[in-house]
Design a protein around this motif. Sequence first.
Motif, PDB file in Angstrom:
ATOM      1  N   ARG A  46      31.999 -11.281  83.956  1.00  0.00           N
ATOM      2  CA  ARG A  46      31.668 -12.599  84.593  1.00  0.00           C
ATOM      3  C   ARG A  46      30.974 -12.325  85.719  1.00  0.00           C
ATOM      4  NH1 ARG A  46      32.011 -18.401  84.437  1.00  0.00           N
ATOM      5  NH2 ARG A  46      31.332 -18.749  86.399  1.00  0.00           N
ATOM      6  N   VAL A  47      30.181 -13.162  86.165  1.00  0.00           N
ATOM      7  CA  VAL A  47      29.177 -13.009  87.400  1.00  0.00           C
ATOM      8  C   VAL A  47      29.045 -14.053  88.546  1.00  0.00           C
ATOM      9  CG1 VAL A  47      26.861 -12.835  87.112  1.00  0.00           C
ATOM     10  CG2 VAL A  47      28.015 -11.959  85.423  1.00  0.00           C
ATOM     11  N   GLY A  48      28.378 -13.633  89.438  1.00  0.00           N
ATOM     12  CA  GLY A  48      28.357 -14.212  90.733  1.00  0.00           C
ATOM     13  C   GLY A  48      26.895 -13.671  91.278  1.00  0.00           C
ATOM     14  N   ALA A  49      26.899 -14.511  92.562  1.00  0.00           N
ATOM     15  CA  ALA A  49      25.690 -13.988  93.276  1.00  0.00           C
ATOM     16  C   ALA A  49      25.634 -14.787  94.589  1.00  0.00           C
ATOM     17  CB  ALA A  49      24.542 -14.296  92.648  1.00  0.00           C
ATOM     18  N   GLY A  97      27.448 -15.528  83.478  1.00  0.00           N
ATOM     19  CA  GLY A  97      28.454 -14.742  82.527  1.00  0.00           C
ATOM     20  C   GLY A  97      29.394 -13.943  83.514  1.00  0.00           C
ATOM     21  N   PHE A  98      29.106 -13.327  84.514  1.00  0.00           N
ATOM     22  CA  PHE A  98      29.799 -12.570  85.461  1.00  0.00           C
ATOM     23  C   PHE A  98      29.879 -13.194  86.945  1.00  0.00           C
ATOM     24  CE2 PHE A  98      28.521  -9.847  82.055  1.00  0.00           C
ATOM     25  CZ  PHE A  98      29.745  -9.005  81.632  1.00  0.00           C
ATOM     26  N   GLY A  99      31.164 -12.880  87.473  1.00  0.00           N
ATOM     27  CA  GLY A  99      31.318 -13.237  88.718  1.00  0.00           C
ATOM     28  C   GLY A  99      30.906 -11.743  89.550  1.00  0.00           C
ATOM     29  N   ILE A 100      29.905 -11.971  90.487  1.00  0.00           N
ATOM     30  CA  ILE A 100      29.349 -10.633  91.097  1.00  0.00           C
ATOM     31  C   ILE A 100      29.538 -10.363  92.452  1.00  0.00           C
ATOM     32  CG2 ILE A 100      27.352  -9.596  91.356  1.00  0.00           C
ATOM     33  CD1 ILE A 100      27.995  -9.125  88.550  1.00  0.00           C
ATOM     34  N   GLY A 101      30.332  -9.051  92.693  1.00  0.00           N
ATOM     35  CA  GLY A 101      30.245  -8.976  94.379  1.00  0.00           C
ATOM     36  C   GLY A 101      29.057  -7.701  94.550  1.00  0.00           C
ATOM     37  N   ARG A 102      29.156  -7.072  95.555  1.00  0.00           N
ATOM     38  CA  ARG A 102      28.285  -6.080  95.805  1.00  0.00           C
ATOM     39  C   ARG A 102      28.374  -4.718  94.782  1.00  0.00           C
ATOM     40  NH1 ARG A 102      25.064  -6.632 100.407  1.00  0.00           N
ATOM     41  NH2 ARG A 102      26.227  -8.315 101.720  1.00  0.00           N
ATOM     42  N   ASP A 103      29.692  -4.544  94.507  1.00  0.00           N
ATOM     43  CA  ASP A 103      29.920  -3.363  93.688  1.00  0.00           C
ATOM     44  C   ASP A 103      30.874  -3.570  92.526  1.00  0.00           C
ATOM     45  OD1 ASP A 103      32.415  -3.645  95.058  1.00  0.00           O
ATOM     46  OD2 ASP A 103      32.305  -1.772  95.858  1.00  0.00           O
ATOM     47  N   GLN A 139      39.439 -20.904  91.218  1.00  0.00           N
ATOM     48  CA  GLN A 139      39.922 -20.276  92.211  1.00  0.00           C
ATOM     49  C   GLN A 139      39.056 -19.236  92.874  1.00  0.00           C
ATOM     50  OE1 GLN A 139      43.309 -18.824  90.309  1.00  0.00           O
ATOM     51  NE2 GLN A 139      44.526 -20.824  90.626  1.00  0.00           N
ATOM     52  N   LEU A 140      38.123 -18.549  91.735  1.00  0.00           N
ATOM     53  CA  LEU A 140      37.287 -17.537  92.282  1.00  0.00           C
ATOM     54  C   LEU A 140      36.039 -18.419  92.864  1.00  0.00           C
ATOM     55  CD1 LEU A 140      37.105 -15.335  89.032  1.00  0.00           C
ATOM     56  CD2 LEU A 140      37.891 -14.879  91.271  1.00  0.00           C
ATOM     57  N   SER A 141      35.911 -19.503  92.723  1.00  0.00           N
ATOM     58  CA  SER A 141      34.796 -20.201  93.404  1.00  0.00           C
ATOM     59  C   SER A 141      34.854 -20.090  94.926  1.00  0.00           C
ATOM     60  CB  SER A 141      34.606 -21.697  92.978  1.00  0.00           C
ATOM     61  OG  SER A 141      35.804 -22.492  93.351  1.00  0.00           O
ATOM     62  N   SER A 142      35.988 -19.981  95.589  1.00  0.00           N
ATOM     63  CA  SER A 142      36.122 -19.735  96.830  1.00  0.00           C
ATOM     64  C   SER A 142      36.124 -18.389  97.288  1.00  0.00           C
ATOM     65  CB  SER A 142      37.441 -20.535  97.283  1.00  0.00           C
ATOM     66  OG  SER A 142      38.481 -19.844  96.716  1.00  0.00           O
ATOM     67  N   SER A 143      35.891 -17.224  96.489  1.00  0.00           N
ATOM     68  CA  SER A 143      36.123 -15.540  96.722  1.00  0.00           C
ATOM     69  C   SER A 143      34.712 -15.174  97.279  1.00  0.00           C
ATOM     70  CB  SER A 143      36.573 -15.054  95.590  1.00  0.00           C
ATOM     71  OG  SER A 143      35.386 -15.115  94.620  1.00  0.00           O
ATOM     72  N   PHE A 144      33.672 -16.179  97.423  1.00  0.00           N
ATOM     73  CA  PHE A 144      32.412 -15.396  97.745  1.00  0.00           C
ATOM     74  C   PHE A 144      31.793 -14.618  96.813  1.00  0.00           C
ATOM     75  CE2 PHE A 144      34.545 -16.285 101.779  1.00  0.00           C
ATOM     76  CZ  PHE A 144      33.909 -16.932 102.578  1.00  0.00           C
ATOM     77  N   LEU A 145      32.258 -14.380  95.445  1.00  0.00           N
ATOM     78  CA  LEU A 145      31.707 -13.861  94.459  1.00  0.00           C
ATOM     79  C   LEU A 145      30.573 -15.026  94.056  1.00  0.00           C
ATOM     80  CD1 LEU A 145      34.576 -12.747  92.105  1.00  0.00           C
ATOM     81  CD2 LEU A 145      32.978 -11.364  93.561  1.00  0.00           C
TER      82      LEU A 145
END
Length: 236
Positions: A37-40, A178-184, A197-203
């Motif tokens: 799952r992804v993010g940006a 698809g994905f919540g994404i961080g730098r690594d 909940q992940l929406s507040s994680s900066f992902l």
Amino acid sequence: MRVTRDLAAMMVAAVTMVSLTGCDDGEQAGGKSPFDRVGAERTGEEQAEGDDGSSGVPGRRNGGATSDLPGGLTTRQKLMLDNLPESGSVMAAGEYLQRFTTCERYSIDPADTRYYPMDDEFDESWGVRFRGTCNDAGDSHIRVFWTGTDGMKTFQEAYRADIAERVKTSPSAGIDGGFGIGRDFAVIAPDPDTVRQLSSSFLLVLNCNPNFEPVGDMSTAPAQVDGCVLTDDFTD
């Protein structure tokens, strides 16, 4: 799966990049695995709409947002990208998720039975070096795929290729990201409450569907590969 996330206010307050404390590569458990799952993040002050009513924000629509955007990043986009979390290890990635979600019995054992059968597809060809999984409150499993910063571009390229193939038969494939994404690292969370909940994680959500457009005041920022964007659009 997309869940509304109220991230804009937090972005204004958090102007320093989230940095995680974790073990280095040598301290991680062995095993090749992926994650889902992804993010940006975005960067940039809001720009005025064009004469045709379209948004003036670079990278507002998929299919060409890169780090070489004409005119550079907006303030909001820069905030999004600057605040992407970096874990440093697959263990630290799990610890970071536990700050925002119910993530119980976190394991980095590649043989853990809580992985989904499809997770085997996310391997070294996707840039994935380690994976983790834990139980959420919705009776499902959060899965983490750790790439390191040097493997994240490979991950995004693999996801873009996967979506491009799927769009041939289904134009809406991956339209919700698809994905919540961080730098690594990348994360997938099937449970809608966990995604909220992940929406507040900066992902940020990695989206490579060329037909994707963020809704409302959601924004996009450049991904590492052309044809994909990172967005805070977790809306359902």
